[in-house]
Design a protein around this motif. Structure first.
Motif, PDB file in Angstrom:
ATOM      1  N   SER A  94       0.839  -1.200   0.000  1.00 42.80           N
ATOM      2  CA  SER A  94       0.000   0.000   0.000  1.00 42.80           C
ATOM      3  C   SER A  94       0.871   1.247   0.000  1.00 42.80           C
ATOM      4  O   SER A  94       2.079   1.181   0.252  1.00 42.80           O
ATOM      5  CB  SER A  94      -0.922   0.025   1.225  1.00 42.80           C
ATOM      6  N   ALA A  95       0.235   2.380  -0.294  1.00 44.09           N
ATOM      7  CA  ALA A  95       0.931   3.669  -0.276  1.00 44.09           C
ATOM      8  C   ALA A  95      -0.002   4.719   0.310  1.00 44.09           C
ATOM      9  O   ALA A  95      -1.224   4.682   0.099  1.00 44.09           O
ATOM     10  CB  ALA A  95       1.358   4.068  -1.677  1.00 44.09           C
ATOM     11  N   GLU A  96       0.571   5.640   1.058  1.00 40.80           N
ATOM     12  CA  GLU A  96      -0.173   6.751   1.647  1.00 40.80           C
ATOM     13  C   GLU A  96       0.584   8.040   1.383  1.00 40.80           C
ATOM     14  O   GLU A  96       1.816   8.061   1.412  1.00 40.80           O
ATOM     15  CB  GLU A  96      -0.360   6.561   3.151  1.00 40.80           C
ATOM     16  N   ILE A  97      -0.177   9.115   1.138  1.00 40.59           N
ATOM     17  CA  ILE A  97       0.444  10.421   0.915  1.00 40.59           C
ATOM     18  C   ILE A  97      -0.053  11.377   1.992  1.00 40.59           C
ATOM     19  O   ILE A  97      -1.264  11.442   2.280  1.00 40.59           O
ATOM     20  CB  ILE A  97       0.108  10.964  -0.486  1.00 40.59           C
ATOM     21  N   PHE A  98       0.903  12.114   2.580  1.00 37.59           N
ATOM     22  CA  PHE A  98       0.590  13.050   3.658  1.00 37.59           C
ATOM     23  C   PHE A  98       1.056  14.443   3.264  1.00 37.59           C
ATOM     24  O   PHE A  98       2.078  14.600   2.584  1.00 37.59           O
ATOM     25  CB  PHE A  98       1.284  12.643   4.965  1.00 37.59           C
ATOM     26  N   SER A  99       0.312  15.441   3.711  1.00 37.39           N
ATOM     27  CA  SER A  99       0.772  16.822   3.564  1.00 37.39           C
ATOM     28  C   SER A  99       1.889  17.063   4.572  1.00 37.39           C
ATOM     29  O   SER A  99       2.114  16.252   5.483  1.00 37.39           O
ATOM     30  CB  SER A  99      -0.376  17.794   3.822  1.00 37.39           C
ATOM     31  N   LEU A 100       2.561  18.205   4.432  1.00 40.96           N
ATOM     32  CA  LEU A 100       3.637  18.516   5.373  1.00 40.96           C
ATOM     33  C   LEU A 100       3.106  18.795   6.775  1.00 40.96           C
ATOM     34  O   LEU A 100       3.875  18.822   7.745  1.00 40.96           O
ATOM     35  CB  LEU A 100       4.441  19.721   4.859  1.00 40.96           C
ATOM     36  N   LEU A 101       1.797  18.986   6.900  1.00 45.77           N
ATOM     37  CA  LEU A 101       1.170  19.174   8.216  1.00 45.77           C
ATOM     38  C   LEU A 101       0.754  17.845   8.839  1.00 45.77           C
ATOM     39  O   LEU A 101       0.193  17.812   9.926  1.00 45.77           O
ATOM     40  CB  LEU A 101      -0.047  20.103   8.101  1.00 45.77           C
ATOM     41  N   GLY A 102       1.027  16.743   8.113  1.00 46.45           N
ATOM     42  CA  GLY A 102       0.700  15.428   8.642  1.00 46.45           C
ATOM     43  C   GLY A 102      -0.681  14.926   8.288  1.00 46.45           C
ATOM     44  O   GLY A 102      -1.090  13.856   8.745  1.00 46.45           O
ATOM     45  N   GLN A 103      -1.421  15.643   7.451  1.00 44.46           N
ATOM     46  CA  GLN A 103      -2.765  15.221   7.064  1.00 44.46           C
ATOM     47  C   GLN A 103      -2.680  14.193   5.933  1.00 44.46           C
ATOM     48  O   GLN A 103      -2.027  14.414   4.917  1.00 44.46           O
ATOM     49  CB  GLN A 103      -3.584  16.427   6.601  1.00 44.46           C
ATOM     50  N   LYS A 104      -3.358  13.066   6.118  1.00 49.52           N
ATOM     51  CA  LYS A 104      -3.375  12.047   5.078  1.00 49.52           C
ATOM     52  C   LYS A 104      -4.302  12.502   3.955  1.00 49.52           C
ATOM     53  O   LYS A 104      -5.475  12.784   4.178  1.00 49.52           O
ATOM     54  CB  LYS A 104      -3.859  10.712   5.628  1.00 49.52           C
ATOM     55  N   ASN A 154      -4.284   0.832  -1.890  1.00 52.89           N
ATOM     56  CA  ASN A 154      -3.690  -0.493  -2.004  1.00 52.89           C
ATOM     57  C   ASN A 154      -3.051  -0.606  -3.377  1.00 52.89           C
ATOM     58  O   ASN A 154      -3.633  -0.164  -4.380  1.00 52.89           O
ATOM     59  CB  ASN A 154      -4.735  -1.588  -1.810  1.00 52.89           C
ATOM     60  N   MET A 155      -1.888  -1.204  -3.441  1.00 47.95           N
ATOM     61  CA  MET A 155      -1.137  -1.172  -4.682  1.00 47.95           C
ATOM     62  C   MET A 155      -1.481  -2.347  -5.581  1.00 47.95           C
ATOM     63  O   MET A 155      -1.650  -3.474  -5.123  1.00 47.95           O
ATOM     64  CB  MET A 155       0.371  -1.165  -4.402  1.00 47.95           C
ATOM     65  N   SER A 156      -1.554  -2.056  -6.879  1.00 49.91           N
ATOM     66  CA  SER A 156      -1.787  -3.083  -7.886  1.00 49.91           C
ATOM     67  C   SER A 156      -0.463  -3.457  -8.521  1.00 49.91           C
ATOM     68  O   SER A 156       0.605  -3.007  -8.091  1.00 49.91           O
ATOM     69  CB  SER A 156      -2.758  -2.554  -8.947  1.00 49.91           C
ATOM     70  N   LYS A 157      -0.536  -4.241  -9.565  1.00 49.20           N
ATOM     71  CA  LYS A 157       0.679  -4.750 -10.183  1.00 49.20           C
ATOM     72  C   LYS A 157       1.578  -3.649 -10.733  1.00 49.20           C
ATOM     73  O   LYS A 157       2.801  -3.728 -10.663  1.00 49.20           O
ATOM     74  CB  LYS A 157       0.311  -5.730 -11.300  1.00 49.20           C
ATOM     75  N   ASN A 158       0.977  -2.581 -11.277  1.00 52.75           N
ATOM     76  CA  ASN A 158       1.816  -1.545 -11.891  1.00 52.75           C
ATOM     77  C   ASN A 158       2.278  -0.462 -10.918  1.00 52.75           C
ATOM     78  O   ASN A 158       3.021   0.443 -11.284  1.00 52.75           O
ATOM     79  CB  ASN A 158       1.087  -0.889 -13.077  1.00 52.75           C
ATOM     80  N   ASN A 159       1.829  -0.533  -9.646  1.00 45.23           N
ATOM     81  CA  ASN A 159       2.275   0.401  -8.609  1.00 45.23           C
ATOM     82  C   ASN A 159       2.105   1.860  -9.025  1.00 45.23           C
ATOM     83  O   ASN A 159       2.949   2.704  -8.741  1.00 45.23           O
ATOM     84  CB  ASN A 159       3.739   0.141  -8.238  1.00 45.23           C
ATOM     85  N   ARG A 160       0.981   2.172  -9.675  1.00 45.85           N
ATOM     86  CA  ARG A 160       0.746   3.517 -10.195  1.00 45.85           C
ATOM     87  C   ARG A 160      -0.275   4.248  -9.320  1.00 45.85           C
ATOM     88  O   ARG A 160      -1.279   3.662  -8.901  1.00 45.85           O
ATOM     89  CB  ARG A 160       0.234   3.428 -11.632  1.00 45.85           C
ATOM     90  N   ILE A 161      -0.024   5.524  -9.069  1.00 45.88           N
ATOM     91  CA  ILE A 161      -0.903   6.327  -8.213  1.00 45.88           C
ATOM     92  C   ILE A 161      -1.324   7.594  -8.958  1.00 45.88           C
ATOM     93  O   ILE A 161      -0.472   8.325  -9.495  1.00 45.88           O
ATOM     94  CB  ILE A 161      -0.186   6.721  -6.908  1.00 45.88           C
ATOM     95  N   ASP A 162      -2.617   7.870  -8.949  1.00 54.81           N
ATOM     96  CA  ASP A 162      -3.148   9.089  -9.561  1.00 54.81           C
ATOM     97  C   ASP A 162      -3.039  10.227  -8.548  1.00 54.81           C
ATOM     98  O   ASP A 162      -3.664  10.199  -7.481  1.00 54.81           O
ATOM     99  CB  ASP A 162      -4.610   8.852  -9.963  1.00 54.81           C
ATOM    100  N   VAL A 163      -2.245  11.238  -8.875  1.00 52.44           N
ATOM    101  CA  VAL A 163      -2.085  12.386  -7.980  1.00 52.44           C
ATOM    102  C   VAL A 163      -2.599  13.670  -8.628  1.00 52.44           C
ATOM    103  O   VAL A 163      -2.304  14.768  -8.152  1.00 52.44           O
ATOM    104  CB  VAL A 163      -0.596  12.560  -7.574  1.00 52.44           C
TER     105      VAL A 163
END
Length: 336
Positions: free
Chosen positions: A286-296, A301-310
Motif C-alpha cells: 500500500s501507499a499513503e500520501i501526507f501533507s507537510l502538516l501530517g494530514q493524510k 492499495n497497490m496493484s501490479k503496476n504500482n501507479r498512483i493518480d495524484v
C-alpha cells in the motif's frame, strides 16, 4: 622491443581509467565458484547451450561455475546483438549473437550451463566456456602471469567502450619492462611502479561473489572505484553467496531504511498526473500520501503496476509512505 612494451603499458594504463558510455554496466562477479561434480559435467556437456566451448570441458573446473551480472541503466531495452565481452587479462573475446536487456533489468552471463551448480539459477546468456575467464589470482600470486589486471570489458557493436571492471586481487596492475634489456617483462606482483587496484581482496573466500555495494551509484564511473565493491554476504542456495540476477543486497545488518532505499524509487518526481513506485525484489502492499502538516490526503492499495493518480492534489511538497513486505519507507515527492 622496449617501445612495444611501453605502448602495452600505456594502453593498459589508459584502459584502466577509461569510462564507457554506461548503458549497460557490470554489477557483480562470481569468480570463485566451487567445481562441479563429474556427474554434473557428464549430464550437461552435450547440451546445445554449451556448444562452442573451448578448453577441456569434460573435467570439473572452477570456470564452469563463473558468472557475471550486468544491468541496464537506461529506461529503454538495449539490444546487445554484436556486442563484445573481452577478457581483461588476455583480450579473448566473446561476440554476443542475440540478446536484449530490458530497461532497468539485470542479467546473468555465464560460460557454461550447469544450473545445479548455482542452486537452480538459469543464466540469461551463455557464452563459450573459458573464452573469458574471471579468476587469474593463482597465476598472479605465483609469479607466472604477465597479462593483468583481470576483469571484463564490454564494447557495443560499433566497438565503443560501454563499461569495464578490472581487478587484480591487490597483486599489482600492469606489465612493465624490468629494464635489463633482455626483452623480458616482469609479472604484475613484482611491478614497483604499479598501484594495485586492491580488489577483490586476497582474503576473500570461495563460493562468494563480489559486487557493487548496496546504494553505490549504478554507473560506469562508479564501478571503476574499488571502494564501491564488497564481498556478498547473502546465501542464495545454502552454501554460495551472491545476489545473481537481481539488485545487489546484503544481510540483515543493513538497516531496513537503507535496504528499502536501495530497492524503491518514485518516478517521475516532480510529478503532474501520476507517479509510479519502482520496486526491485520488494512487494509493495500500500501507499499513503501526507501533507507537510501530517494530514493524510491519499491512501491506496497497490496493484501490479504500482501507479498512483495524484492529479487531484494541489501543487506542493508531500510525504509518500510506502508499505512493503520488507517494511515501510517514506519519501518526499513534489506535485507540480
Amino acid at each position: 622491443m622496449k617501445t612495444k612494451l611501453l605502448f602495452t603499458f600505456l594502453l593498459t594504463y589508459a584502459m584502466a581509467f577509461a569510462q564507457g558510455t554506461g548503458e549497460v554496466i557490470i554489477t557483480e562477479f562470481y569468480n570463485r565458484p566451487p567445481k562441479p561434480s563429474q556427474e554434473q559435467i557428464d549430464t550437461v556437456k552435450g547440451l546445445p547451450q554449451n556448444a562452442g566451448s573451448v578448453g577441456n570441458t569434460n573435467s570439473p573446473d572452477e570456470g564452469h561455475g563463473e558468472w557475471l551480472e550486468i544491468y541496464n541503466t537506461t529506461t529503454a531495452p538495449v539490444v546487445m546483438d554484436g556486442w563484445k565481452l573481452v577478457d581483461g587479462s588476455n583480450n579473448a573475446e566473446v561476440i554476443i549473437e542475440s540478446f536484449t536487456l530490458e530497461a532497468g533489468a539485470y542479467a546473468i552471463f555465464a560460460g557454461y550451463y550447469i544450473p545445479e551448480l548455482h542452486g537452480g539459477i538459469e543464466p540469461d546468456y551463455i557464452y563459450p566456456f573459458k573464452k573469458i575467464s574471471l579468476n587469474n589470482e593463482t597465476t598472479y600470486s605465483g609469479g607466472s602471469e604477465t597479462n593483468c589486471p583481470d576483469g571484463v570489458i564490454i564494447y557495443n557493436a560499433a566497438d565503443e567502450l560501454v563499461d569495464q571492471v578490472l581487478y587484480d586481487y591487490g597483486y599489482g596492475s600492469y606489465i612493465y619492462d624490468d629494464g635489463l634489456g633482455d626483452g623480458v617483462t616482469s609479472h604484475c606482483s613484482n611491478n614497483p611502479s604499479a598501484t594495485p587496484f586492491g580488489f577483490p581482496g586476497q582474503s576473500g573466500s570461495s563460493k562468494t561473489s563480489f559486487m557493487l555495494k548496496v546504494g553505490a551509484p549504478l554507473t560506469a564511473a562508479a564501478n571503476d572505484d574499488p571502494a564501491n565493491w564488497e564481498y556478498s554476504t547473502l546465501t542464495y542456495d545454502g552454501s554460495q553467496k551472491g545476489t545473481p540476477g537481481k539488485a545487489n543486497d546484503q544481510d540483515a545488518t543493513l538497516s531496513v531504511t537503507s535496504f528499502l532505499a536501495s530497492k524503491l524509487s518514485v518516478y517521475p518526481n516532480p510529478a503532474n498526473d501520476y507517479i509510479t513506485i519502482l520496486s526491485a525484489d520488494v512487494k509493495i502492499s500500500s501507499a499513503e500520501i501526507f501533507s507537510l502538516l501530517g494530514q493524510k490526503v491519499l491512501s491506496q492499495n497497490m496493484s501490479k503496476n504500482n501507479r498512483i493518480d495524484v492529479s487531484h492534489l494541489s501543487k506542493g511538497i508531500y510525504m509518500l509512505k510506502i508499505s512493503s513486505d520488507a517494511g515501510s519507507l517514506t519519501k518526499k515527492i513534489i506535485i507540480e
